[in-house]
Scaffold this active site. Structure first.
Site, PDB file in Angstrom:
ATOM      1  CD  GLU A 142       4.135   4.286  -2.126  1.00  0.00           C
ATOM      2  OE1 GLU A 142       3.924   4.808  -3.234  1.00  0.00           O
ATOM      3  OE2 GLU A 142       3.816   4.810  -1.041  1.00  0.00           O
ATOM      4  CD  GLU A 170      -1.187   3.484  -4.117  1.00  0.00           C
ATOM      5  OE1 GLU A 170      -0.822   4.594  -4.578  1.00  0.00           O
ATOM      6  OE2 GLU A 170      -0.769   3.032  -3.030  1.00  0.00           O
TER       7      GLU A 170
END
Length: 933
Positions: free
Chosen positions: A409, A475
């Site tokens: 991220e 994820e």
């Protein structure tokens, strides 16, 4: 600008990163591999002197007052400063590379002794992890400094040490320029949190040692080495045993350099990608059944002792997990030694996350074309690049690592291009991974297409497109609180398509800080910005104990698939490298909760193959509740289980006529009098308020029709719609209540305060001569109503009745989408046993596919099925409480008999609950009966 904000001063005098190893003084010790036996290794862990300053500028030249602190540890876990949880937002202004002027500093000091042997050699000091940066002094002389909290820092201190006593001082800063690269979703904790040790080295000894392998050869960068298989020296690898996560065979390579013996555990394996996008290990297609793992402990913070790591890895094995993503930084190198030994495929992720740039302008946006993003700034290039370089160079010799990840991220910019290009040029034997490449449609050098929380439909679209790179969910299936409830559905698709190679559930364990026996989370420590309990998102609890979601993942990840037709059992081996004959398959025919036939099979089935076995059983002609085939695959523990419903006629329940009953229709109630029972029905509220059988009251309050459940963490989005309908502030309206023969007919509705009715219903209660109450519900939900949390009847019963028995799905809690870990059977339990201590109290303890529950001398039953819940806590209490210690037990036990409870899903971060698991029906018909045992 302070030195720790200067991007040109990331480190000073730090040694170039090398592969991780420990040198030994004898061959025998090197083969044994216990580093504490080596004369060349000196662990400095223990009680150190410590002085804490809220501002680094307040640190005096001479410190006269010292406290004590354990090393490794985080100082926030010992009363200095406070734990600080934030996910996205930086805990300071976004003004890189600058950090707050008031920068806390912890000063550490310890003495160590060196003998003549050490002084005549070179002495190095190694820090495995220090948050966020540190300055090193030996005997009050400056040695050097380093940034990179989760990366190894090594210094040659030979010119600074003396024979005999030496003084080591370390100044650790809470923040530095590198903190902008460490915006991971975890508690922000500071200090020396991993091992610190000294190494004694020959002055001419080998420094960086690289071992590369194919599936037929081992290549070592040093010439003087021997290879052992166990303790047996070998000279030929003509028939090598290959390494994989199921069969993690390791050879030992001993490098001889000067007086040192340096051991490495080596696994021979090759990684590849097929033309269909499959991930290949040694040429075999492998699915990654993964988990994301942080360093976290409720008492130890980010310090993770070796025995803790080993214990949790064994727990992962128990849950059929074969892959770990090291979110979002490299763990201590001993972790990889364990993964090599125990067998895991690892995605090694570098210590980079700059998530907070998405919220620097109050919103949430990956506006990566904006020059604010440091991932595209040239002055940050070295800071980005050296982190992946240090990770790769430290960990390159571990067979468990199959992918290098560029971080998490962090947008996408030119610095990522540099990282990917360097990594692929440096190591062509592994895959390059970075989920953030999705921001540029994966138009870069990554070897896998990676996504987070992609819905199942969108994942299938990737599976069908023309990009033949493997698709990996780095994820998915967010495990926050009660859940996850969608992992099974993901895996039906993953098995269907070759290039869907699997994914990593988010995440392993709840992040908490234990205070006076209570697990605390974001906001409990007065943080200026925080994300509440979003850190409590583990597949296991903070103490690593399992919950229903843990077992659901185990079921989805298990390595067999079975089906039954007549007496023929088909068994498919889903292992990649293991023959099922290593396990015992136990089968049972279970009728109405009783085992009527059982047997064992040793299934000689090669990986990915299928065989059919004929089982020796004869089914009964009929049963009362149901007949099932239970399958269990046993090793050291149960590694897999399945259940199949069998085609056996279920006898219908007897019907009783009205018989001799007396109905007394009063102003507000109807009394029903029969042999040994007296019921009171409240006409005003449209339900039973008293059931007395043999002189004993079975109800403690009036029965209610309700829809509310205490929102789970995975209800965090839909609960706003539920509260918008005011399901939690509900009114029940009775339009008409009348007695017709032995039937009481109620016409009514449910509505939230200030809202129009969302449900209009008819309830028909038929009372039979033996006292049985037959309940028939028919309802209509208004068309524009959001799907309901649940729908059913709440009974309050006297608390003195402890245990109950049921025939349904158990023994652990289960929901319509989170039930594959459970079996239908006859079970016993209690309200206390049904309680699940989620960090934030929430809905729990449900059981689906139930036909009977026997409690307080009553039997609730149905010819079809219902769901039920038994609890000592009212939904209102579970909704209100924010920590477990805030819960207060209800004075009565609460029994819910539900038509349906909506599924769990993983929408705390994942996609919305799948349509098929929502209670969205507009016409509902529901029947059950209440009778005396």
């Amino acid at each position: 600008m302070r030195s720790y904000e200067n991007l040109n001063l990331i480190s000073e005098n730090r040694e170039p990163q090398r592969s991780y190893y420990i040198p030994y003084d004898t061959l025998e010790k090197a083969i044994e591999g216990n580093k504490y036996d080596s004369k060349y290794y000196k662990l400095l862990n223990g009680q150190w002197d410590f002085a804490y300053f809220e501002r680094d500028i307040d640190v005096p030249d001479i410190i006269t007052k010292w406290d004590k602190i354990p090393v490794p540890s985080n100082w926030q876990m010992h009363g200095y400063d406070k734990p600080y949880y934030t996910n996205v937002n930086y805990p300071y202004p976004v003004d890189p590379p600058y950090v707050p002027d008031d920068n806390p500093c912890g000063v550490y000091a310890v003495d160590f002794n060196l003998d003549t042997q050490w002084i005549n050699r070179d002495t190095y000091i190694v820090f495995e992890g220090v948050n966020s940066c540190f300055y090193l002094y030996v005997n009050d002389k400056y040695v050097g400094h380093s940034q990179g909290s989760h990366l190894q820092s090594e210094f040659n201190i030979s010119q600074f040490v003396n024979e005999g006593n030496n003084k080591l001082t370390v100044k650790v800063l809470k923040w530095c320029a590198g903190s902008y690269l460490e915006d991971q979703d975890f508690f922000r904790l500071s200090g020396i949190f991993r091992d610190v040790y000294l190494l004694s080295r020959d002055k001419e000894s080998a420094r960086d040692i690289e071992i590369t392998v194919t599936n037929k050869n081992i290549f070592v960068s040093e010439k003087d080495f021997v290879i052992y298989d166990g303790k047996n020296k070998i000279t030929s690898l003509d028939n090598p045993i290959l390494w994989n996560a199921e069969k993690p065979h390791l050879y030992t390579v001993i490098v001889k350099s000067c007086s040192e013996y340096i051991p490495f555990k080596v696994g021979m394996r090759e990684i590849g990608v097929s033309g269909k996008g499959e991930l290949l290990i040694n040429g075999i297609s492998v699915k990654l059944k993964g988990i994301n793992r942080h360093d976290t402990h409720p008492n130890l913070g980010h310090y993770t002792p070796y025995e803790h790591m080993r214990a949790e890895l064994l727990k992962m094995k128990e849950l059929n997990i074969n892959c770990i993503r090291t979110s979002h930084y490299p763990p201590t190198p001993e972790f990889f030694n364990l993964c090599d030994e125990l067998g895991f495929y690892v995605v090694d992720e570098t210590d980079i996350e700059i998530h907070g740039f998405t919220s620097r302008n109050t919103g949430y946006e990956y506006d990566i074309d904006n020059e604010d993003w440091i991932c595209g700034q040239k002055q940050w290039k070295n800071a980005f690049l050296e982190r992946v370089q240090r990770m790769v160079e430290r960990d390159k010799n571990h067979p468990c690592i199959i992918m290098w990840s560029m971080g998490n991220e962090s947008g996408y910019g030119s610095n990522h291009d540099e990282m990917i290009a360097w990594t692929k040029n440096r190591d062509k034997s592994r895959l390059a991974h970075y989920e953030g490449s999705g921001l540029i449609n994966d138009k870069c050098g990554v070897d896998v297409v990676s996504r987070m929380y992609t819905g199942i439909e969108d994942m299938e679209k990737f599976a069908k497109n023309n990009d033949m790179r493997p698709f990996f969910l780095c994820e998915y299936s967010h495990s926050m609180g009660n859940g996850p409830g969608d992992v099974w559905d993901y895996w039906q698709k993953i098995y269907q398509y070759p290039k869907l190679i699997g994914g990593c559930v988010w995440e392993w364990a709840d992040h908490t800080v234990e205070v006076d026996g209570v697990y605390k989370y974001g906001g409990d420590f007065g943080e200026a910005t925080h994300d509440h309990n979003f850190c409590c998102d583990g597949l296991v609890f903070a103490d690593r104990s399992f919950k229903a979601g843990s077992l659901e993942v185990k079921a989805a990840y298990q390595y067999i698939k079975t089906c039954i037709e007549g007496n023929k059992l088909t068994v498919k081996n889903l292992y990649d490298f293991t023959n099922l004959k290593e396990y015992t398959l136990l089968w049972k025919i279970v009728c109405d909760g009783d085992v009527i036939k059982s047997g064992n099979l040793v299934c000689d089935i090669e990986p990915h193959e299928t065989k059919v076995y004929e089982l020796d059983f004869i089914l009964p002609e009929s049963c009362k509740l149901g007949c099932y085939l239970d399958i269990s695959l046993l090793g050291k523990y149960e590694v897999a289980m399945e259940q199949h419903a069998l085609d056996v006629n279920i006898q219908s329940q007897e019907n009783y006529s009205a018989g001799e009953l007396q109905f007394i229709d009063e102003k507000e109630s109807i009394k029903i009098i029969g042999t040994n029972f007296l019921y009171t029905f409240n006409k005003h509220y449209g339900n039973f308020e008293s059931i007395v059988i043999d002189g004993e009251e079975k109800l403690a309050a009036i029965t209610k029709l309700t829809v509310w459940r205490a929102p789970t963490d995975n209800d965090r989005n839909v609960k706003h719609q539920w509260c918008g309908q005011n399901f939690n502030k509900m009114f029940s309206k009775v339009y008409d209540c009348r007695l017709e023969g032995n039937r009481i007919i109620v016409e009514g509705s449910l509505a939230g305060i200030s809202r129009s009715p969302f449900l209009r219903f008819n309830n028909i209660f038929t009372i039979l001569s033996n006292g049985e109450i037959q309940v028939e519900f028919e309802g209509k939900v208004k068309e524009d109503c959001v799907y309901l949390p649940r729908l059913g009847f709440e009974f309050q019963i006297p608390k003195k009745n402890k245990r109950f028995k049921y025939f349904g799905m158990g023994p652990s809690e289960n929901y319509i989408d989170m039930c594959h870990h459970s079996k239908i059977g006859m079970y016993e339990s209690s309200a206390k046993e049904e309680y699940v201590p989620y960090i934030v109290p929430q809905e729990h303890g449900n059981h689906i596919k139930t036909k009977i529950i026997e409690i307080v001398g009553l039997k609730f039953s149905t010819n079809k099925e219902f769901e039920f819940n038994v609890s000592n806590y009212a939904s209102e209490m579970l909704t209100k409480a924010m920590h477990t210690n805030e819960l207060k037990e209800n004075e009565n036990t609460i029994l819910r008999i539900d038509y349906k409870n909506s599924g769990i899903g993983s929408n705390s971060c994942g996609p919305e609950l799948l349509e098929q698991y929502r209670l969205k029906e507009k016409y509902i018909s529901f029947k059950f009966s209440i009778s005396k045992l």
